[in-house]
Motif scaffolding. Structure first.
Motif, PDB file in Angstrom:
ATOM      1  N   GLY A  28     -13.724 -45.320  -9.342  1.00 57.21           N
ATOM      2  CA  GLY A  28     -13.053 -44.455 -10.385  1.00 57.21           C
ATOM      3  C   GLY A  28     -11.738 -45.050 -10.654  1.00 57.21           C
ATOM      4  N   THR A  29     -11.251 -44.804 -11.983  1.00 57.24           N
ATOM      5  CA  THR A  29      -9.981 -45.256 -12.344  1.00 57.24           C
ATOM      6  C   THR A  29      -9.118 -44.427 -13.090  1.00 57.24           C
ATOM      7  OG1 THR A  29     -10.858 -46.588 -14.420  1.00 57.24           O
ATOM      8  CG2 THR A  29     -11.048 -47.487 -12.287  1.00 57.24           C
ATOM      9  N   SER A  31      -7.395 -44.061 -16.840  1.00 61.12           N
ATOM     10  CA  SER A  31      -7.527 -45.120 -18.096  1.00 61.12           C
ATOM     11  C   SER A  31      -6.425 -45.575 -18.701  1.00 61.12           C
ATOM     12  CB  SER A  31      -8.151 -43.872 -19.376  1.00 61.12           C
ATOM     13  OG  SER A  31      -9.204 -43.341 -18.743  1.00 61.12           O
ATOM     14  N   LEU A  32      -5.840 -46.717 -18.092  1.00 65.05           N
ATOM     15  CA  LEU A  32      -4.661 -47.328 -18.352  1.00 65.05           C
ATOM     16  C   LEU A  32      -4.920 -48.739 -18.113  1.00 65.05           C
ATOM     17  CD1 LEU A  32      -2.502 -45.900 -15.611  1.00 65.05           C
ATOM     18  CD2 LEU A  32      -2.297 -45.144 -17.968  1.00 65.05           C
ATOM     19  N   ARG A  33      -4.103 -49.674 -18.620  1.00 67.33           N
ATOM     20  CA  ARG A  33      -4.086 -51.081 -18.847  1.00 67.33           C
ATOM     21  C   ARG A  33      -5.539 -51.845 -18.971  1.00 67.33           C
ATOM     22  NH1 ARG A  33      -0.517 -49.336 -15.011  1.00 67.33           N
ATOM     23  NH2 ARG A  33      -2.171 -49.760 -13.110  1.00 67.33           N
ATOM     24  N   GLY A  34      -6.008 -51.001 -20.011  1.00 71.38           N
ATOM     25  CA  GLY A  34      -7.426 -51.568 -20.497  1.00 71.38           C
ATOM     26  C   GLY A  34      -8.716 -51.267 -19.647  1.00 71.38           C
ATOM     27  N   SER A  35      -8.603 -50.407 -18.618  1.00 67.35           N
ATOM     28  CA  SER A  35      -9.615 -49.952 -17.696  1.00 67.35           C
ATOM     29  C   SER A  35     -10.969 -49.249 -18.768  1.00 67.35           C
ATOM     30  CB  SER A  35      -9.074 -48.596 -17.017  1.00 67.35           C
ATOM     31  OG  SER A  35     -10.294 -48.044 -16.045  1.00 67.35           O
ATOM     32  N   GLU A  36     -11.971 -49.673 -18.386  1.00 71.97           N
ATOM     33  CA  GLU A  36     -13.208 -48.968 -19.079  1.00 71.97           C
ATOM     34  C   GLU A  36     -13.555 -47.535 -18.554  1.00 71.97           C
ATOM     35  OE1 GLU A  36     -15.955 -51.750 -20.706  1.00 71.97           O
ATOM     36  OE2 GLU A  36     -15.054 -53.576 -19.822  1.00 71.97           O
ATOM     37  N   GLY A  37     -13.282 -47.233 -17.227  1.00 73.25           N
ATOM     38  CA  GLY A  37     -13.843 -46.186 -16.967  1.00 73.25           C
ATOM     39  C   GLY A  37     -14.095 -46.267 -15.284  1.00 73.25           C
ATOM     40  N   ILE A  38     -15.521 -46.330 -15.180  1.00 70.32           N
ATOM     41  CA  ILE A  38     -16.096 -46.489 -13.689  1.00 70.32           C
ATOM     42  C   ILE A  38     -16.691 -47.955 -13.658  1.00 70.32           C
ATOM     43  CG2 ILE A  38     -17.738 -45.573 -12.063  1.00 70.32           C
ATOM     44  CD1 ILE A  38     -17.681 -42.719 -13.316  1.00 70.32           C
ATOM     45  N   TYR A  39     -16.388 -48.323 -12.474  1.00 67.74           N
ATOM     46  CA  TYR A  39     -16.890 -49.838 -12.239  1.00 67.74           C
ATOM     47  C   TYR A  39     -17.972 -49.913 -10.923  1.00 67.74           C
ATOM     48  CZ  TYR A  39     -13.091 -51.352 -15.309  1.00 67.74           C
ATOM     49  OH  TYR A  39     -12.289 -51.461 -16.685  1.00 67.74           O
ATOM     50  N   VAL A  40     -18.985 -50.750 -11.367  1.00 66.40           N
ATOM     51  CA  VAL A  40     -19.848 -51.013 -10.274  1.00 66.40           C
ATOM     52  C   VAL A  40     -19.961 -52.324 -10.035  1.00 66.40           C
ATOM     53  CG1 VAL A  40     -22.514 -50.436  -9.892  1.00 66.40           C
ATOM     54  CG2 VAL A  40     -21.357 -49.020 -11.858  1.00 66.40           C
ATOM     55  N   PHE A  41     -19.885 -52.541  -8.646  1.00 60.42           N
ATOM     56  CA  PHE A  41     -19.881 -53.800  -7.930  1.00 60.42           C
ATOM     57  C   PHE A  41     -21.194 -53.822  -6.995  1.00 60.42           C
ATOM     58  CE2 PHE A  41     -15.705 -53.050  -9.241  1.00 60.42           C
ATOM     59  CZ  PHE A  41     -15.199 -54.323  -9.539  1.00 60.42           C
ATOM     60  N   GLU A  42     -21.545 -55.104  -6.633  1.00 60.98           N
ATOM     61  CA  GLU A  42     -22.481 -55.142  -5.345  1.00 60.98           C
ATOM     62  C   GLU A  42     -21.538 -55.874  -4.370  1.00 60.98           C
ATOM     63  OE1 GLU A  42     -26.554 -56.368  -6.169  1.00 60.98           O
ATOM     64  OE2 GLU A  42     -26.089 -58.280  -5.533  1.00 60.98           O
ATOM     65  N   ALA A 334      -7.741 -49.502  -2.827  1.00 63.86           N
ATOM     66  CA  ALA A 334      -7.717 -49.494  -4.074  1.00 63.86           C
ATOM     67  C   ALA A 334      -6.104 -49.203  -4.234  1.00 63.86           C
ATOM     68  CB  ALA A 334      -8.440 -48.444  -4.758  1.00 63.86           C
ATOM     69  N   HIS A 335      -5.501 -50.302  -5.250  1.00 67.09           N
ATOM     70  CA  HIS A 335      -4.096 -50.136  -5.405  1.00 67.09           C
ATOM     71  C   HIS A 335      -3.918 -49.716  -7.063  1.00 67.09           C
ATOM     72  CE1 HIS A 335      -4.251 -53.233  -2.043  1.00 67.09           C
ATOM     73  NE2 HIS A 335      -2.978 -52.201  -1.775  1.00 67.09           N
ATOM     74  N   GLN A 336      -3.503 -48.547  -7.214  1.00 70.08           N
ATOM     75  CA  GLN A 336      -3.243 -47.917  -8.557  1.00 70.08           C
ATOM     76  C   GLN A 336      -2.491 -48.834  -9.495  1.00 70.08           C
ATOM     77  OE1 GLN A 336      -1.754 -43.928  -8.414  1.00 70.08           O
ATOM     78  NE2 GLN A 336      -1.020 -44.282 -10.472  1.00 70.08           N
ATOM     79  N   ASP A 337      -1.237 -49.471  -9.072  1.00 69.31           N
ATOM     80  CA  ASP A 337      -0.211 -50.041  -9.884  1.00 69.31           C
ATOM     81  C   ASP A 337      -0.253 -51.604  -9.706  1.00 69.31           C
ATOM     82  OD1 ASP A 337       0.822 -47.642 -10.470  1.00 69.31           O
ATOM     83  OD2 ASP A 337       2.111 -47.519  -8.989  1.00 69.31           O
ATOM     84  N   SER A 338      -1.056 -52.217  -9.000  1.00 71.61           N
ATOM     85  CA  SER A 338      -1.392 -53.679  -9.160  1.00 71.61           C
ATOM     86  C   SER A 338      -2.606 -53.897  -9.593  1.00 71.61           C
ATOM     87  CB  SER A 338      -0.956 -54.410  -7.587  1.00 71.61           C
ATOM     88  OG  SER A 338      -1.747 -53.852  -6.544  1.00 71.61           O
ATOM     89  N   ASP A 339      -3.531 -53.045  -9.826  1.00 74.91           N
ATOM     90  CA  ASP A 339      -4.818 -53.462 -10.447  1.00 74.91           C
ATOM     91  C   ASP A 339      -5.773 -54.075  -9.679  1.00 74.91           C
ATOM     92  OD1 ASP A 339      -3.781 -51.924 -12.422  1.00 74.91           O
ATOM     93  OD2 ASP A 339      -3.289 -53.604 -13.720  1.00 74.91           O
ATOM     94  N   ASN A 340      -5.794 -53.721  -8.357  1.00 77.69           N
ATOM     95  CA  ASN A 340      -6.686 -54.640  -7.531  1.00 77.69           C
ATOM     96  C   ASN A 340      -7.320 -53.841  -6.280  1.00 77.69           C
ATOM     97  OD1 ASN A 340      -3.969 -54.593  -6.102  1.00 77.69           O
ATOM     98  ND2 ASN A 340      -4.615 -56.456  -4.988  1.00 77.69           N
ATOM     99  N   PRO A 363      -8.557 -52.403 -13.343  1.00 82.84           N
ATOM    100  CA  PRO A 363      -7.445 -51.766 -13.932  1.00 82.84           C
ATOM    101  C   PRO A 363      -7.340 -50.382 -13.188  1.00 82.84           C
ATOM    102  CG  PRO A 363      -8.629 -52.696 -15.532  1.00 82.84           C
ATOM    103  CD  PRO A 363      -9.525 -52.778 -14.235  1.00 82.84           C
ATOM    104  N   ALA A 364      -6.153 -50.086 -12.409  1.00 82.72           N
ATOM    105  CA  ALA A 364      -5.738 -48.684 -12.002  1.00 82.72           C
ATOM    106  C   ALA A 364      -6.982 -48.131 -11.102  1.00 82.72           C
ATOM    107  CB  ALA A 364      -5.480 -47.857 -13.271  1.00 82.72           C
TER     108      ALA A 364
END
Length: 373
Positions: A28-29, A31-42, A334-340, A363-364
């Motif tokens: 979950g993110t 909505s900053l710096r181009g975030s699309e919303g929820i990201y799914v990874f494997e 999860a790092h809110q301000d360094s986007d990683n 992002p965020a």
């Protein structure tokens, strides 16, 4: 392959023996710096890497997430929604891990920042930080959310005039027996305790209705030891942790230790603590510090009390939520301000961490969950 989806829920303390197969992660993110919303990874456990699968559009800061206990559904708060707040439900495709939006509901308060689901999967609890309230929403058999059937408005102020100017409900954590929910208010320096009627999606104050910590501490997130006897509270404003014993019959908490320091001894800057988790063995506790940008590591004694083991730099800025994987082998921060999101291997004997060098761009990022199939 066993088709049972085993879920791991952050903030509720649910763990399970992971099955062999692909493990999927949901982020979950804001909505900053181009975030699309929820990201799914494997997640590839052998390689220790995360590969992107999907980005789910949600422009209202789907920050904190929770799984349904059957693993078929995912829920997000929409922290950037209007003053009535918002929460969304998604179906999880077991074959691919991808999400499909189901529906949304109001959370009856601004700035919803945390969501949890009871163990029967019939009720969701949403904490409204901006509105200072808790909303209780029924979950239908198809995973969709119904309108709230109960809510509690908190009131009060605290000694920190900038952060405790009015009620700020920050989290609601279900007890291991599912009979009680513990609601942290950053402003009142209380953990409010409620009896849960999950079938009716109703709550009422418990016989012992709250536990208090030192004024100005700022309760944030809460977690239970795997044995259910002890519980631990992030004190955000003082960058400390509180330790409680718990009466399983009444749900009452007894304070064992308060204002246990989590910051590195030589740190002198500004900091607020954020998230807290215990490893699957129940031997170690971790708490994230935003400013120091570290995870504090504690050994847990047989009496539930804490002994500082060390501090791990998180290799990013503003570590909020973090995940200990169900086998206890990795920690993801999860790092809110360094986007990683950074990945660490964990020594299960010492509790200490080693950075793998893996840093995933998101992002965020605010919240991480993991499933396995």
């Amino acid at each position: 392959m066993n088709k049972l989806l085993i879920t791991v829920l952050i903030g509720a303390g649910l763990t399970a023996q992971a099955q062999s197969g692909k493990e999927r992660m949901y982020v979950g993110t804001y909505s900053l710096r181009g975030s699309e919303g929820i990201y799914v990874f494997e997640f590839d456990r052998k390689a220790g890497t995360m590969q992107p699968i999907q980005a789910v559009s949600n422009a209202k800061s789907p920050s904190f997430l929770a799984f349904h206990p059957n693993g078929n559904y995912l829920y997000s708060v929409n922290e950037g929604a209007d003053k009535l707040g918002g929460v969304s439900s998604y179906a999880i495709d077991k074959a691919t891990g991808k999400l499909q939006f189901l529906n949304g509901q109001s959370s009856l308060g601004g700035g919803p920042c945390h969501i949890s689901v009871d163990q029967t999967g019939k009720t969701a609890f949403v904490s409204n930080y901006g509105g200072g309230s808790l909303a209780v929403l029924p979950i239908n058999a198809d995973g969709k959310l119904s309108a709230p059937t109960d809510s509690v408005q908190d009131i009060g102020t605290g000694p920190n005039t900038q952060r405790q100017e009015r009620a700020h409900v920050h989290s609601a954590t279900l007890a291991p027996d599912n009979r009680f929910v513990y609601v942290a208010d950053l402003t009142t320096d209380k953990l409010n305790i409620f009896d849960v009627d999950a079938k009716a999606s109703k709550i009422k104050p418990a016989t012992t209705p709250y536990a208090t910590v030192k004024p100005g501490s700022g309760p944030r997130h809460f977690t239970f030891h795997p044995n259910g006897k002890y519980a631990y509270l992030v004190e955000e404003l003082t960058s400390t942790v509180a330790v409680f014993s718990r009466d399983a019959k009444t749900g009452a908490l007894t304070l064992l230790e308060d204002n246990v320091k989590t910051l590195p001894a030589d740190f002198t800057g500004q900091n607020t603590s954020a998230d807290i988790h215990i490893d699957p063995s129940g031997k170690f506790l971790y708490q994230s510090n935003r400013g120091a940008n570290t995870l504090a590591i504690f050994a847990i004694g047989t009496d539930g009390k804490l002994t500082k083991v060390g501090d791990q730099p998180t290799e990013g800025k503003t570590p909020r939520n973090f995940l200990i994987d169900p086998k206890g082998e990795f920690i993801f921060v999860a790092h809110q301000d360094s986007d990683n999101i950074t990945i660490f291997r964990r020594d299960q004997k010492t509790g200490k961490l080693t950075y793998t060098g893996q840093s995933v761009k998101v992002p965020a990022p605010v919240c991480i969950l993991m499933t396995a199939r």
